[in-house]
Design an enzyme around this catalytic site. Structure first.
Site, PDB file in Angstrom:
ATOM      1  N   LYS A   1       6.046  -8.969   7.660  1.00  0.00           N
ATOM      2  CA  LYS A   1       7.664  -9.053   6.956  1.00  0.00           C
ATOM      3  C   LYS A   1       8.170 -10.956   7.058  1.00  0.00           C
ATOM      4  O   LYS A   1       8.649 -11.598   7.757  1.00  0.00           O
ATOM      5  CB  LYS A   1       8.717  -8.511   8.242  1.00  0.00           C
ATOM      6  CG  LYS A   1      10.140  -8.579   7.748  1.00  0.00           C
ATOM      7  CD  LYS A   1      10.540  -7.107   8.618  1.00  0.00           C
ATOM      8  CE  LYS A   1      11.533  -6.630   8.130  1.00  0.00           C
ATOM      9  NZ  LYS A   1      12.259  -6.408   6.811  1.00  0.00           N
TER      10      LYS A   1
ATOM     11  N   GLU B   1       8.089   1.111  -1.989  1.00  0.00           N
ATOM     12  CA  GLU B   1       8.941   1.249  -1.248  1.00  0.00           C
ATOM     13  C   GLU B   1       9.969   0.715  -1.809  1.00  0.00           C
ATOM     14  O   GLU B   1      10.707  -0.068  -3.178  1.00  0.00           O
ATOM     15  CB  GLU B   1       8.784   0.114  -0.014  1.00  0.00           C
ATOM     16  CG  GLU B   1       8.294  -1.097  -0.640  1.00  0.00           C
ATOM     17  CD  GLU B   1       8.041  -1.842   1.267  1.00  0.00           C
ATOM     18  OE1 GLU B   1       8.474  -1.418   1.795  1.00  0.00           O
ATOM     19  OE2 GLU B   1       7.375  -3.011   0.958  1.00  0.00           O
TER      20      GLU B   1
ATOM     21  N   TYR C   1      10.635 -12.406   9.325  1.00  0.00           N
ATOM     22  CA  TYR C   1      12.333 -12.188  10.187  1.00  0.00           C
ATOM     23  C   TYR C   1      11.362 -10.861  10.768  1.00  0.00           C
ATOM     24  O   TYR C   1      10.600  -9.694  10.825  1.00  0.00           O
ATOM     25  CB  TYR C   1      12.696 -13.118   9.156  1.00  0.00           C
ATOM     26  CG  TYR C   1      13.017 -11.690   7.809  1.00  0.00           C
ATOM     27  CD1 TYR C   1      12.147 -11.557   7.299  1.00  0.00           C
ATOM     28  CD2 TYR C   1      14.304 -10.462   7.579  1.00  0.00           C
ATOM     29  CE1 TYR C   1      12.310 -10.714   6.196  1.00  0.00           C
ATOM     30  CE2 TYR C   1      13.997  -9.635   7.030  1.00  0.00           C
ATOM     31  CZ  TYR C   1      13.055  -9.841   5.837  1.00  0.00           C
ATOM     32  OH  TYR C   1      13.044  -9.355   4.810  1.00  0.00           O
TER      33      TYR C   1
ATOM     34  N   ARG D   1       6.179  -4.709  15.674  1.00  0.00           N
ATOM     35  CA  ARG D   1       6.542  -5.893  14.045  1.00  0.00           C
ATOM     36  C   ARG D   1       6.022  -7.462  13.800  1.00  0.00           C
ATOM     37  O   ARG D   1       5.424  -7.322  12.799  1.00  0.00           O
ATOM     38  CB  ARG D   1       7.217  -5.074  12.904  1.00  0.00           C
ATOM     39  CG  ARG D   1       6.897  -4.774  11.863  1.00  0.00           C
ATOM     40  CD  ARG D   1       7.518  -4.533  10.734  1.00  0.00           C
ATOM     41  NE  ARG D   1       9.015  -4.453  11.120  1.00  0.00           N
ATOM     42  CZ  ARG D   1      10.341  -4.199  10.267  1.00  0.00           C
ATOM     43  NH1 ARG D   1       9.439  -2.824   9.499  1.00  0.00           N
ATOM     44  NH2 ARG D   1      11.815  -4.245  10.235  1.00  0.00           N
TER      45      ARG D   1
ATOM     46  N   HIS E   1       0.467 -28.924   2.286  1.00  0.00           N
ATOM     47  CA  HIS E   1       1.114 -27.566   2.842  1.00  0.00           C
ATOM     48  C   HIS E   1      -0.374 -27.483   3.758  1.00  0.00           C
ATOM     49  O   HIS E   1      -0.127 -26.664   4.542  1.00  0.00           O
ATOM     50  CB  HIS E   1      -0.406 -27.308   1.247  1.00  0.00           C
ATOM     51  CG  HIS E   1       0.767 -27.364   0.556  1.00  0.00           C
ATOM     52  ND1 HIS E   1       1.244 -27.866  -0.222  1.00  0.00           N
ATOM     53  CD2 HIS E   1       1.070 -26.580  -0.637  1.00  0.00           C
ATOM     54  CE1 HIS E   1       2.489 -27.614  -0.695  1.00  0.00           C
ATOM     55  NE2 HIS E   1       1.614 -26.470  -1.398  1.00  0.00           N
TER      56      HIS E   1
ATOM     57  N   ARG F   1       6.388 -33.460   4.835  1.00  0.00           N
ATOM     58  CA  ARG F   1       5.575 -32.110   3.805  1.00  0.00           C
ATOM     59  C   ARG F   1       4.737 -32.020   3.125  1.00  0.00           C
ATOM     60  O   ARG F   1       3.822 -33.627   2.966  1.00  0.00           O
ATOM     61  CB  ARG F   1       6.683 -31.977   2.570  1.00  0.00           C
ATOM     62  CG  ARG F   1       6.444 -30.611   1.665  1.00  0.00           C
ATOM     63  CD  ARG F   1       7.231 -30.912   0.285  1.00  0.00           C
ATOM     64  NE  ARG F   1       6.935 -29.750  -0.357  1.00  0.00           N
ATOM     65  CZ  ARG F   1       6.160 -29.449  -1.171  1.00  0.00           C
ATOM     66  NH1 ARG F   1       5.043 -30.176  -1.550  1.00  0.00           N
ATOM     67  NH2 ARG F   1       5.633 -28.489  -1.757  1.00  0.00           N
TER      68      ARG F   1
HETATM   69  N1  PLP Z   1      10.831  -2.117   3.025  1.00  0.00           N
HETATM   70  C1  PLP Z   1      11.082  -3.347   3.236  1.00  0.00           C
HETATM   71  C2  PLP Z   1      10.566  -3.788   1.887  1.00  0.00           C
HETATM   72  C3  PLP Z   1      12.129  -3.523   3.472  1.00  0.00           C
HETATM   73  O1  PLP Z   1      12.423  -5.354   3.693  1.00  0.00           O
HETATM   74  C4  PLP Z   1      12.505  -3.020   5.057  1.00  0.00           C
HETATM   75  C5  PLP Z   1      13.853  -3.127   6.020  1.00  0.00           C
HETATM   76  O2  PLP Z   1      14.353  -4.843   5.675  1.00  0.00           O
HETATM   77  C6  PLP Z   1      12.117  -1.825   5.294  1.00  0.00           C
HETATM   78  C7  PLP Z   1      11.114  -1.726   4.285  1.00  0.00           C
HETATM   79  C8  PLP Z   1      12.781  -1.061   6.130  1.00  0.00           C
HETATM   80  O3  PLP Z   1      12.198  -1.053   7.429  1.00  0.00           O
HETATM   81  P1  PLP Z   1      12.736  -1.042   8.453  1.00  0.00           P
HETATM   82  O4  PLP Z   1      12.889   0.427   9.266  1.00  0.00           O
HETATM   83  O5  PLP Z   1      12.458  -1.154   9.914  1.00  0.00           O
HETATM   84  O6  PLP Z   1      14.173  -0.832   8.495  1.00  0.00           O
END
Ligand code: PLP
Length: 286
Positions: free
Chosen positions: A146, A178, A32, A51, A99, A97
């Protein structure tokens, strides 16, 4: 009525349906993005789509054609304005379903909009310093993707909320990676520091912009690992994300940062960041 995008169609939200055999639903086999649009214009849209392409490639999910066009149309159909666009692409509906991945299924592409307040219309005096907690990073080893499997992030955020904090910073093997949905920065003696990119963190689009702005405006920046001790001893701490912009952190766990005050370098970066956003809106180059 809110209009959403699903597999090439624009339709009222209550008419959008996804199969129970969709792999996004069954396995979280999906990725996403969350992309801010201000006055109907995508902010760092290209970077978000790059990304997304990285996430799709990492999972070998085919790309969708003309996604930027579809997202622009979706925002226009919802009245333009200030919205965050959520885009989710799943590997698709395999009809059962299992895997094992079959190559011949078509990805499901979904997008919807949610109103957001434009950061650049907010004065720095209105921004409140955030309190964050530090907790274990329980996530998998490919946080550069993501992906929708966000259980560890959700548990961490729940812990933060229970502690009355705005974000949970995630620590693994002695390093602060983070936040649960943000990147982290510290300031030491006028020097801005953020952890380097590796598979354990997301390459934030706001993180990248902050680094760009710092470099353009002569602010010293370094990508370097941050320990807990370094975090709580920092002159300033910030978190960054597309929906929150650059947010000052004034407390980490029970430790006040900069005596609980928003720092001067945060103020400088906030001004650079909001000026950059305004520049994009008015078409002025900065
Ligand atoms: N790190 C994580 C785990 C995130 O989920 C997000 C954004 O949702 C970010 C960093 C920041 O990313 P961005 O600046 O592209 O929104």
């Amino acid at each position: 009525m809110e209009i959403v995008y699903l597999d090439g169609a624009f339709l009222p939200a209550d008419q959008a349906k996804v199969s129970v055999f969709d792999r996004g639903f069954l396995f979280g086999d999906s990725v996403y993005e969350v992309i801010p649009f201000y006055q109907g214009v995508g902010f760092r849209l290209e970077e978000h789509l790059a990304r997304l392409a990285h996430s799709l490639d990492a999972l070998q999910i085919p790309h969708s054609d003309n996604l930027d066009e579809a997202l622009n149309k979706l925002v226009a159909q919802n009245g333009g304005g200030n919205v965050s666009v959520y885009v989710q692409i799943t590997r698709g509906n395999a009809g059962k379903r299992s895997h094992a991945v079959t190559a011949d299924i078509t990805p499901t592409v979904f997008a919807c909009c949610q109103p957001i307040a434009p950061i650049y219309e907010t004065g720095p005096e209105v921004i409140e310093g955030a309190r964050v907690i530090v907790t274990d990073d329980l996530r998998w080893q490919r946080c550069d993707i993501k992906a929708n499997g966000l259980l560890a992030n959700i548990l961490a955020m729940r812990q933060a909320h229970e502690a009355g904090a705005a974000e949970a910073l995630l620590q693994k093997e002695g390093w602060i990676n983070e936040g649960s949905s943000s990147n982290v920065f510290i300031v030491e003696q006028g020097h801005v520091i953020t952890p380097p990119l590796h598979k354990g963190i997301l390459s934030g689009t706001t993180r990248a912009l902050v680094l760009e702005l710092a470099q353009q405006h002569g602010v010293q920046v370094t990508e370097s690992n941050i320990s807990y001790e370094r975090l709580i001893g920092a002159d300033e701490v910030w978190i960054t994300s597309s929906t929150r912009g650059v947010l000052p952190v004034t407390a980490v766990d029970e430790h006040l940062i900069a005596g609980g005050q928003k720092g001067p370098l945060w103020l400088q970066m906030f001004k650079l960041f909001t000026r950059y956003q305004q520049g994009l809106m008015t078409g002025e180059s900065l």
